[in-house]
Design a protein around this motif. Structure first.
Motif, PDB file in Angstrom:
ATOM      1  N   UNK A  49      -4.967  -4.102   4.704  1.00 21.32           N
ATOM      2  CA  UNK A  49      -3.992  -3.285   3.998  1.00 21.32           C
ATOM      3  C   UNK A  49      -4.097  -3.584   2.515  1.00 21.32           C
ATOM      4  N   UNK A  50      -3.969  -2.571   1.669  1.00 18.22           N
ATOM      5  CA  UNK A  50      -4.135  -2.768   0.228  1.00 18.22           C
ATOM      6  C   UNK A  50      -2.993  -2.092  -0.543  1.00 18.22           C
ATOM      7  N   UNK A  51      -2.694  -2.666  -1.698  1.00 15.15           N
ATOM      8  CA  UNK A  51      -1.711  -2.085  -2.603  1.00 15.15           C
ATOM      9  C   UNK A  51      -1.918  -2.723  -3.971  1.00 15.15           C
ATOM     10  N   UNK A  52      -1.291  -2.177  -4.992  1.00 10.54           N
ATOM     11  CA  UNK A  52      -1.364  -2.749  -6.332  1.00 10.54           C
ATOM     12  C   UNK A  52       0.029  -2.796  -6.936  1.00 10.54           C
ATOM     13  N   UNK A  53       0.178  -3.657  -7.941  1.00 12.97           N
ATOM     14  CA  UNK A  53       1.424  -3.731  -8.706  1.00 12.97           C
ATOM     15  C   UNK A  53       1.090  -3.731 -10.187  1.00 12.97           C
ATOM     16  N   UNK A  54       1.937  -3.061 -10.956  1.00  8.90           N
ATOM     17  CA  UNK A  54       1.762  -2.961 -12.405  1.00  8.90           C
ATOM     18  C   UNK A  54       3.081  -3.280 -13.090  1.00  8.90           C
ATOM     19  N   UNK A  55       3.024  -4.060 -14.157  1.00  6.67           N
ATOM     20  CA  UNK A  55       4.249  -4.360 -14.905  1.00  6.67           C
ATOM     21  C   UNK A  55       4.844  -3.059 -15.432  1.00  6.67           C
ATOM     22  N   UNK A 105      -1.373   3.474   0.821  1.00  9.57           N
ATOM     23  CA  UNK A 105      -0.523   4.650   0.689  1.00  9.57           C
ATOM     24  C   UNK A 105      -0.667   5.197  -0.721  1.00  9.57           C
ATOM     25  N   UNK A 106      -0.928   6.486  -0.830  1.00 14.61           N
ATOM     26  CA  UNK A 106      -1.166   7.113  -2.138  1.00 14.61           C
ATOM     27  C   UNK A 106      -2.297   6.373  -2.866  1.00 14.61           C
ATOM     28  N   UNK A 107      -3.403   6.216  -2.172  1.00 10.55           N
ATOM     29  CA  UNK A 107      -4.519   5.426  -2.696  1.00 10.55           C
ATOM     30  C   UNK A 107      -5.138   6.029  -3.951  1.00 10.55           C
ATOM     31  N   UNK A 108      -5.015   7.324  -4.107  1.00  7.91           N
ATOM     32  CA  UNK A 108      -5.562   7.962  -5.307  1.00  7.91           C
ATOM     33  C   UNK A 108      -4.996   7.313  -6.562  1.00  7.91           C
ATOM     34  N   UNK A 109      -3.688   7.042  -6.555  1.00 10.03           N
ATOM     35  CA  UNK A 109      -3.046   6.424  -7.713  1.00 10.03           C
ATOM     36  C   UNK A 109      -3.522   4.992  -7.912  1.00 10.03           C
ATOM     37  N   UNK A 110      -3.646   4.231  -6.812  1.00 15.65           N
ATOM     38  CA  UNK A 110      -4.098   2.840  -6.920  1.00 15.65           C
ATOM     39  C   UNK A 110      -5.522   2.772  -7.456  1.00 15.65           C
ATOM     40  N   UNK A 111      -6.378   3.635  -6.959  1.00 19.20           N
ATOM     41  CA  UNK A 111      -7.777   3.612  -7.391  1.00 19.20           C
ATOM     42  C   UNK A 111      -7.899   4.014  -8.856  1.00 19.20           C
ATOM     43  N   UNK A 112      -7.105   4.997  -9.272  1.00 10.68           N
ATOM     44  CA  UNK A 112      -7.096   5.363 -10.688  1.00 10.68           C
ATOM     45  C   UNK A 112      -6.663   4.183 -11.557  1.00 10.68           C
ATOM     46  N   UNK A 113      -5.644   3.457 -11.109  1.00 15.79           N
ATOM     47  CA  UNK A 113      -5.169   2.293 -11.857  1.00 15.79           C
ATOM     48  C   UNK A 113      -6.252   1.218 -11.951  1.00 15.79           C
ATOM     49  N   UNK A 114      -6.938   0.970 -10.846  1.00 20.87           N
ATOM     50  CA  UNK A 114      -8.004  -0.038 -10.845  1.00 20.87           C
ATOM     51  C   UNK A 114      -9.180   0.404 -11.709  1.00 20.87           C
ATOM     52  N   UNK A 127      -6.110   6.637   3.623  1.00 22.61           N
ATOM     53  CA  UNK A 127      -4.819   6.910   2.998  1.00 22.61           C
ATOM     54  C   UNK A 127      -3.814   7.330   4.067  1.00 22.61           C
ATOM     55  N   UNK A 128      -2.754   6.557   4.199  1.00 18.23           N
ATOM     56  CA  UNK A 128      -1.741   6.841   5.203  1.00 18.23           C
ATOM     57  C   UNK A 128      -1.086   8.205   5.022  1.00 18.23           C
ATOM     58  N   UNK A 129      -0.988   8.659   3.792  1.00 22.96           N
ATOM     59  CA  UNK A 129      -0.334   9.944   3.544  1.00 22.96           C
ATOM     60  C   UNK A 129      -0.963  11.061   4.369  1.00 22.96           C
ATOM     61  N   UNK A 140       7.003  10.465   2.254  1.00 22.41           N
ATOM     62  CA  UNK A 140       5.826   9.613   2.211  1.00 22.41           C
ATOM     63  C   UNK A 140       5.988   8.324   1.413  1.00 22.41           C
ATOM     64  N   UNK A 141       7.184   7.971   0.974  1.00 23.82           N
ATOM     65  CA  UNK A 141       7.329   6.667   0.335  1.00 23.82           C
ATOM     66  C   UNK A 141       7.184   5.591   1.412  1.00 23.82           C
ATOM     67  N   UNK A 142       6.670   4.422   1.029  1.00 21.30           N
ATOM     68  CA  UNK A 142       6.442   3.361   2.008  1.00 21.30           C
ATOM     69  C   UNK A 142       7.749   2.952   2.677  1.00 21.30           C
TER      70      UNK A 142
END
Length: 222
Positions: A49-55, A105-114, A127-129, A140-142
């Protein structure tokens, strides 16, 4: 027993549900040299499972660069502090891997951020969505997905905390690990329900919006 799912889940009901959080081992990666061993372990697992966090940024038009990449199995989660490690060759190797499925979830956004940190070709991501929509779920929110599927609450109180802090708090670590771990649980349950058909989808109708200036009519019997 047939599982009841809803196309939409009322956020007001979430506060009444029992809380759930990751209770496995959490390993925080803070230096580039630690990333190889962590990635080697992760790529030996069957599903991640993967996710990202941003300040968070409170200035209009400004977005901070991603701080954290969390990658979890059902009982082990690595937190890669990208603000300290950078995007090492091994982290890119993990992201480009095509053998181990990585669910988010919403991997498009995470990949763009990375991609703002480094360019890479995304490997085997799920992508779970896309899949949850096959069951008829629309929210579709987690937090809403997890409440809908498991009738448990994921606490989101750490979402807007400082992910660039010198040291992450225990609550931040558990929050981050829970988000990645929850994606695996949701995907496994999606696969089970799709295979067995052991669920019932109930449609929740939203009240029609009132026209501007419209007043509620009192019942004649009141």
């Amino acid at each position: 027993m047939t599982k009841i799912l809803y196309n939409k889940f009322d956020k007001k009901q979430i506060s009444q549900l029992p809380k759930v959080e990751f209770d496995g081992k959490i390993v925080v990666i803070t230096s580039p040299k630690e990333t190889k061993r962590a990635v080697d372990i992760l790529l030996g697992l069957p599903l991640l499972g993967v996710d990202t966090e941003t300040r968070p940024s409170f200035k209009r038009g400004h977005q901070n660069i991603v701080s954290l990449l969390q990658v979890s199995s059902l009982d082990l989660c690595f937190l890669f502090r990208l603000n300290l490690t950078g995007m090492t060759p091994d982290i890119i190797r993990l992201l480009e891997d095509t053998t181990v499925p990585k669910v988010g979830l919403s991997l498009h956004d995470d990949i763009l951020s990375l991609h703002r940190r480094a360019q890479f070709t995304p490997g085997k991501f799920i992508d779970l969505q896309h899949h949850m929509r096959e069951l008829g779920i629309e929210d579709m929110s987690l937090q809403k997905l997890y409440a809908n599927v498991f009738q448990q609450k994921i606490n989101k109180s750490q979402q807007l905390s400082n992910w660039d802090a010198d040291v992450l708090t225990e609550r931040q670590k558990i929050y981050a690990a829970t988000d990645a771990w929850a994606c695996i649980r949701l995907y496994n349950e999606y696969c089970r329900l799709l295979e067995t058909g052991d669920y019932e989808l109930r449609m929740v109708e939203e009240p029609a919006p009132k026209a501007a200036g419209e007043k509620m009519e009192k019942n004649d019997n009141e």
